[in-house]
Write an enzyme that holds these catalytic residues in place. Structure first.
Site, PDB file in Angstrom:
ATOM      1  N   ARG A  22      95.536  15.475  51.123  1.00  0.00           N
ATOM      2  CA  ARG A  22      96.106  16.785  51.389  1.00  0.00           C
ATOM      3  C   ARG A  22      96.469  16.954  52.855  1.00  0.00           C
ATOM      4  O   ARG A  22      97.492  17.546  53.196  1.00  0.00           O
ATOM      5  CB  ARG A  22      95.095  17.855  50.954  1.00  0.00           C
ATOM      6  CG  ARG A  22      95.530  19.258  51.227  1.00  0.00           C
ATOM      7  CD  ARG A  22      94.617  20.220  50.505  1.00  0.00           C
ATOM      8  NE  ARG A  22      95.033  21.574  50.746  1.00  0.00           N
ATOM      9  CZ  ARG A  22      94.636  22.302  51.791  1.00  0.00           C
ATOM     10  NH1 ARG A  22      93.805  21.786  52.661  1.00  0.00           N
ATOM     11  NH2 ARG A  22      95.074  23.521  51.944  1.00  0.00           N
ATOM     12  N   LYS A  75      86.028  23.753  39.000  1.00  0.00           N
ATOM     13  CA  LYS A  75      86.475  23.400  40.341  1.00  0.00           C
ATOM     14  C   LYS A  75      85.710  22.155  40.747  1.00  0.00           C
ATOM     15  O   LYS A  75      84.503  22.195  40.990  1.00  0.00           O
ATOM     16  CB  LYS A  75      86.209  24.534  41.328  1.00  0.00           C
ATOM     17  CG  LYS A  75      86.785  24.230  42.693  1.00  0.00           C
ATOM     18  CD  LYS A  75      86.788  25.466  43.572  1.00  0.00           C
ATOM     19  CE  LYS A  75      87.597  25.271  44.835  1.00  0.00           C
ATOM     20  NZ  LYS A  75      87.115  24.203  45.689  1.00  0.00           N
ATOM     21  N   CYS A  90      44.803  10.635  47.520  1.00  0.00           N
ATOM     22  CA  CYS A  90      43.440  10.981  47.924  1.00  0.00           C
ATOM     23  C   CYS A  90      42.504  10.202  47.010  1.00  0.00           C
ATOM     24  O   CYS A  90      42.677  10.184  45.798  1.00  0.00           O
ATOM     25  CB  CYS A  90      43.235  12.483  47.751  1.00  0.00           C
ATOM     26  SG  CYS A  90      41.504  12.944  47.635  1.00  0.00           S
ATOM     27  N   SER A 118      95.825  25.811  49.021  1.00  0.00           N
ATOM     28  CA  SER A 118      94.401  25.934  48.721  1.00  0.00           C
ATOM     29  C   SER A 118      94.202  27.153  47.828  1.00  0.00           C
ATOM     30  O   SER A 118      95.177  27.744  47.346  1.00  0.00           O
ATOM     31  CB  SER A 118      93.591  26.005  50.008  1.00  0.00           C
ATOM     32  OG  SER A 118      93.587  27.299  50.486  1.00  0.00           O
ATOM     33  N   GLU A 158      86.497  -7.344  24.887  1.00  0.00           N
ATOM     34  CA  GLU A 158      87.849  -7.595  24.384  1.00  0.00           C
ATOM     35  C   GLU A 158      88.882  -7.222  25.458  1.00  0.00           C
ATOM     36  O   GLU A 158      89.869  -7.930  25.665  1.00  0.00           O
ATOM     37  CB  GLU A 158      88.058  -6.761  23.104  1.00  0.00           C
ATOM     38  CG  GLU A 158      89.434  -6.861  22.471  1.00  0.00           C
ATOM     39  CD  GLU A 158      89.773  -8.252  21.977  1.00  0.00           C
ATOM     40  OE1 GLU A 158      88.870  -9.111  21.920  1.00  0.00           O
ATOM     41  OE2 GLU A 158      90.968  -8.487  21.679  1.00  0.00           O
ATOM     42  N   TYR A 159      88.616  -6.113  26.150  1.00  0.00           N
ATOM     43  CA  TYR A 159      89.498  -5.692  27.237  1.00  0.00           C
ATOM     44  C   TYR A 159      89.546  -6.793  28.305  1.00  0.00           C
ATOM     45  O   TYR A 159      90.619  -7.186  28.769  1.00  0.00           O
ATOM     46  CB  TYR A 159      88.984  -4.382  27.837  1.00  0.00           C
ATOM     47  CG  TYR A 159      89.863  -3.809  28.924  1.00  0.00           C
ATOM     48  CD1 TYR A 159      90.886  -2.916  28.620  1.00  0.00           C
ATOM     49  CD2 TYR A 159      89.675  -4.176  30.260  1.00  0.00           C
ATOM     50  CE1 TYR A 159      91.694  -2.393  29.616  1.00  0.00           C
ATOM     51  CE2 TYR A 159      90.482  -3.661  31.261  1.00  0.00           C
ATOM     52  CZ  TYR A 159      91.486  -2.763  30.934  1.00  0.00           C
ATOM     53  OH  TYR A 159      92.286  -2.250  31.919  1.00  0.00           O
ATOM     54  N   GLU A 182      89.558  25.991  34.382  1.00  0.00           N
ATOM     55  CA  GLU A 182      89.024  24.627  34.495  1.00  0.00           C
ATOM     56  C   GLU A 182      87.961  24.586  35.590  1.00  0.00           C
ATOM     57  O   GLU A 182      87.933  25.457  36.456  1.00  0.00           O
ATOM     58  CB  GLU A 182      90.154  23.622  34.783  1.00  0.00           C
ATOM     59  CG  GLU A 182      91.026  23.989  35.947  1.00  0.00           C
ATOM     60  CD  GLU A 182      92.433  23.376  35.895  1.00  0.00           C
ATOM     61  OE1 GLU A 182      93.030  23.215  36.959  1.00  0.00           O
ATOM     62  OE2 GLU A 182      92.909  23.062  34.781  1.00  0.00           O
ATOM     63  N   LYS A 184      93.703  30.201  36.518  1.00  0.00           N
ATOM     64  CA  LYS A 184      95.123  30.178  36.883  1.00  0.00           C
ATOM     65  C   LYS A 184      95.917  30.951  35.834  1.00  0.00           C
ATOM     66  O   LYS A 184      95.708  30.730  34.634  1.00  0.00           O
ATOM     67  CB  LYS A 184      95.642  28.733  36.910  1.00  0.00           C
ATOM     68  CG  LYS A 184      94.943  27.869  37.941  1.00  0.00           C
ATOM     69  CD  LYS A 184      95.301  26.399  37.788  1.00  0.00           C
ATOM     70  CE  LYS A 184      94.543  25.609  38.848  1.00  0.00           C
ATOM     71  NZ  LYS A 184      94.613  24.160  38.635  1.00  0.00           N
TER      72      LYS A 184
END
Ligand code: IVH
Length: 668
Positions: A138, A117, A427, A83, A36-37, A115, A291
Site C-alpha cells: 500500500r 477485518k 517447590c 483506508s 498426487e499433486y 467480512e 461495506k
C-alpha cells in the site's frame, strides 16, 4: 513425443496444477492427495527441464527462482489504496448507517456486505491478460513497493487466472497475512535457532514480505484473501458481493466469512457471530468490515479524504496495551510449580482491567528480559490468561535488575528445584507447603472434580491458614460450628456447606481419580483409568506396564501415577477419604453387547458434529477415547482432511472408520 505433444502435455499439467490449487486454496476442498499433486508437479518440472524453451514465468514451477534484489522499486497505484474509518460501538454503527441514508435520501435499511477485518497488510495484485504482472504494497496509498517476486512465492495467490472471462486488466486488492499456526511454528523455529522472534502475526507477515531475497519469503507461511478491486478494464460486478464471487471464480481466495445483511439488528448479530469465532479462526482478525453492497450506492456516497463513506471497520476492543511492571512475584501452583507473575499498573485491555500477567517460567522471563519497572506490551485474547508480549527496551529505567529465581519457596521456605531439562522450577515442599495444599484442595473441590457447592477459593484459603484442614480428607471432618466462625460465613451457609460436603461423597470413580490431582492426570485420563481398571484398588496396584496400556498414558504419566500411590501420605489421604464415606457405583461393562465398549477410539479430521459430542457418546457407550494414535488404538474415526493421525493409523494397521460407520456402531 513430438514438440507439439510436449507443449500440449506441459499445458495440460499446468492447467491441472492450477485447478488443484484452486480446489485446495480457494474452495478449501482438495480433490487429490498432496502426494498426487507433488507427482504432477514433478512431471512438469521434468518436462520443463528437458524443454527449457517452453518455460514461462507463469508456470506453477516458477514461484521461486528470482535473484535477490538490491532495493525495492516503487509502483504508483492505478487507483489509490484507501483506508477505512473505524467504529467501536453499536451507536457508532447506527450513526454510520444514518449518514448513508441521509446522503442517499432514503429511510430504507442499507444492504451491507460483511467480512472480517484481517490483521495483515494490504496488497494490490495486477493481472494483465490473466497473468500476475505486479504486486505492490500500500505504501502511502498512492505509491507502494514492488514486491512481485515475493508475492509470487505465496502458494494461494494464482500466477494465472482460471477460466477465460477475466478482464484484460484486473487489479485485486486484499490482505496478506500469516495464519496463527504458521506464525507459532516460525517463532518456535527462531527460538531454537536463537534468532529474534516476531511480536505478532502481522509483524511477521510484513517482515516476510519485505525481504529482498524471495527465497526467504518462500519459506514463510503467508496467505491471502481478496477484499476488493482497483483498476479493472471492464466492470466485474454490480455489487461488492458479486465482485467477490467473480474473483473467487477466477481463482482468487475470498474470505469464507463474507455475508450480505440488511438492518442494524442483523448487522450486530453478524458482528457478534464473527467476534465469537475470533479465537477459533486460523488467522488474526481485529474487527469486522461493513461495506455498502450496491456499487451504484457506493458511487453516490464517494469518499472523504482517504476513506470511503460507504465502508467502516467495527473494531474489536484492543487486545494489546502498554503498561508498567510494578513488581515480579512468584506463585506456587498445585504441583509446586513456581510461576513468575508480573504485577502491573492496572490497564484496560481486551475489554477488562488487567493487573497481573503470567510470565510462565524463568526461561520465558529471560527470553523476554522482563524486569520490575519496565514498560511492557500486555496482551489479553479471549479467555486466555493475560501475557507480557514484550518489553519496550527504550523505556527501561536505570538500575532495573534482572529477575532471579528465589532459592527457597516464598510460601513455605522449602528448597526450589529445577529438574534437568524441565522449564518449570518447583517447590520441593509437597503438601507441607501451604500454597500447594490450598491449590490441591481447590482442585479437589472444583466442579469437574468432587463438585463441592459453596466451597470457594476464599474459604479454602482461610481453612488452611487457620490450620483447620491439612488435606482434602480433613474437609469431611468439618462441623457447621467451625465453618460458621469463618469470615463472611453465616450459620445458614455453614449448614449448606456441610450438606454439600455430604452430597459430594456420592461420586464416580473417574471424578475421584481426577480430584486427587495426580500430575498430568486430567479429566480424560482419569476417565480412561477408571474404564481400564474399574476399581481404585486396581489402579493403586497397577504396574507401570499395565498403566501404560491405558489410552493417553505413556511412561511419564505412568510414573507420576505410580509415584503418587507410592507415597504413604497420599495413601493415607485416599484411605481417609474412603473411610469418610466417599463412594461410587461399581463399573461394569458388558463387552459382549456393544461393538464399542472397552475399545479405544481416536477422532480426527472434520466431522459433521463437534468432536466433543462424539467423544461424549463414545464414553457413554463405554469406549475409551484417546488423543493420539498408538498400537493400543482400536479404531481411528477419520473425517475430512484427516492428516498425520490417519497416516499413523494406516502405518500401524489400525482400523479406520468413517463417520457413518461410527454412527452405525453407536446405534448398535
Ligand atoms: S477494504 C476502500 N476490507 O484494513 C476500502 N480492508 O484500515 C479499503 N483490511 O488497508 C479497504 N481487512 O489493509 C478492507 N475486509 C477488509 C479488510 C481490510 C483488512 C485492512 C486493509 C486496509 C485497512 C484499513
Amino acid at each position: 513425443m513430438t514438440s507439439t505433444d510436449v507443449k500440449a502435455e506441459i499445458e495440460q499439467l499446468r492447467h491441472q496444477l492450477n485447478q488443484h490449487n484452486y480446489y485446495y486454496y480457494v474452495l478449501d476442498d482438495p480433490r487429490i492427495p498432496d502426494s498426487e499433486y507433488d507427482r504432477l508437479m514433478g512431471q512438469l518440472q521434468q518436462l520443463e527441464a528437458q524443454n527449457p524453451q517452453l518455460i514461462t514465468s507463469s508456470s506453477p514451477t516458477q514461484r521461486v527462482g528470482a535473484e535477490p534484489l538490491k532495493a525495492f522499486t516503487q509502483i504508483t497505484h492505478a487507483v489509490p489504496m484507501l483506508s477505512l474509518d473505524n467504529a467501536f460501538s453499536v451507536e457508532e454503527m447506527a450513526d454510520f448507517e444514518r449518514r448513508i441514508q441521509d446522503r442517499l435520501k432514503t429511510s430504507d435499511s442499507i444492504t451491507m456486505a460483511i467480512e472480517p477485518k484481517l490483521d495483515g497488510l494490504a496488497i494490490s495484485l495486477r493481472y494483465e491478460n490473466g497473468e500476475l504482472v505486479t504486486a505492490a504494497t500500500r505504501g502511502d496509498g498512492t505509491t507502494g513497493e514492488d514486491v512481485t517476486q515475493n508475492v509470487r512465492t505465496i502458494d494461494c495467490i494464482p500466477l494465472t487466472l482460471l477460466r477465460d472471462d477475466y478482464p484484460e486488466v484486473l487489479e485485486v486488492r486484499g490482505e496478506i497475512f500469516m495464519p496463527k499456526k504458521g506464525f507459532n511454528k516460525l517463532n518456535q523455529r527462531a527460538l531454537t535457532a536463537a534468532e529474534k522472534t516476531f511480536a505478532n502475526p502481522r509483524n511477521a507477515a510484513a517482515g516476510s514480505l519485505r525481504q529482498l531475497d524471495p527465497r526467504i519469503t518462500a519459506t514463510r507461511p503467508l496467505s491471502f484473501f481478496s477484499y476488493g478491486t482497483g483498476e479493472t478494464s471492464v466492470p466485474v460486478g454490480e455489487s461488492h458481493s458479486q465482485i467477490m464471487a467473480a474473483l473467487k471464480n477466477w481463482g482468487l481466495p475470498v474470505s469464507p466469512e463474507l455475508t450480505v445483511r440488511t438492518g442494524q439488528q442483523s448487522l450486530k448479530a453478524t458482528y457478534d457471530a464473527i467476534a465469537s469465532q475470533r479465537e477459533d479462526l486460523p488467522y488474526d482478525i481485529d474487527g469486522v468490515v461493513f461495506k455498502v453492497d450496491d456499487l451504484k450506492q457506493q458511487q453516490k456516497l464517494g469518499f472523504v479524504s482517504r476513506a470511503p463513506r460507504w465502508a467502516i471497520a467495527w473494531k474489536f476492543p484492543a487486545q494489546e496495551e502498554l503498561t508498567t511492571v510494578e513488581a515480579i512475584e512468584f506463585q506456587v501452583g498445585r504441583t509446586g510449580s513456581i510461576t513468575p507473575v508480573a504485577r502491573l499498573k492496572p490497564v484496560f485491555v481486551g475489554g477488562v482491567t488487567i493487573s497481573n500477567a503470567t510470565l510462565h517460567n524463568m526461561g520465558e522471563v529471560r527470553r523476554k528480559d522482563v524486569r520490575a519497572g519496565d514498560t511492557v506490551f500486555i496482551r489479553r485474547a479471549g479467555d486466555v490468561i493475560p501475557e507480557v508480549v514484550r518489553v519496550l527496551s527504550e523505556r527501561r529505567v536505570e538500575n532495573a535488575l534482572p529477575v532471579k529465581l528465589p532459592e527457597s519457596c516464598p510460601v513455605c521456605g522449602s528448597d526450589i528445584i529445577r529438574p534437568e531439562g524441565e522449564a518449570v522450577a518447583r517447590c520441593s515442599g509437597g503438601l507441607f507447603c501451604a500454597a500447594q495444599r490450598k491449590e490441591a484442595i481447590k482442585h479437589f473441590a472444583s466442579r469437574k472434580a468432587m463438585d463441592i457447592d459453596g466451597l470457594g477459593d476464599k474459604i479454602i484459603e482461610q481453612l488452611v491458614d487457620q490450620g483447620l484442614i491439612h488435606s482434602p480428607a480433613d474437609l469431611y471432618q468439618l462441623g457447621a460450628d467451625q465453618l460458621s466462625s469463618l469470615e463472611r460465613m453465616g450459620d445458614k451457609s455453614a449448614k449448606n456447606l456441610v450438606d454439600a460436603l455430604e452430597q459430594s461423597k456420592e461420586t464416580t470413580l473417574n471424578r475421584f481419580i481426577y480430584a486427587l490431582g495426580i500430575r498430568e492426570v486430567g479429566e480424560a485420563t482419569a476417565r480412561n483409568l477408571a474404564i481400564e481398571f474399574k476399581t481404585l484398588e486396581a489402579i493403586r496396584e497397577a504396574s507401570d506396564e499395565q498403566l501404560q496400556s491405558t489410552p493417553d498414558v505413556g511412561p511419564v504419566v505412568a510414573s507420576y501415577i505410580k509415584s503418587f500411590f507410592e507415597q504413604s501420605h497420599n495413601n493415607e489421604v485416599v484411605n481417609s477419604l474412603v473411610a469418610a464415606g466417599i463412594r461410587w457405583p461399581a463399573i461394569e461393562i458388558d463387552d459382549s453387547e456393544s461393538p464399542v465398549s472397552g475399545k479405544t477410539f481416536v477422532l480426527t479430521g472434520s466431522l459433521s458434529r463437534p468432536r466433543s459430542e462424539y467423544k461424549e457418546l463414545l464414553l457413554e457407550a463405554g469406549a475409551k477415547v484417546a488423543g493420539s494414535v498408538s498400537k493400543n488404538t482400536d479404531y481411528l474415526v477419520a473425517g475430512e482432511k484427516a492428516g498425520s493421525k490417519l497416516a499413523r493409523a494406516e502405518s500401524l494397521g489400525v482400523e479406520v472408520l468413517d463417520e457413518n460407520t461410527l454412527l452405525e456402531f453407536l446405534a448398535e
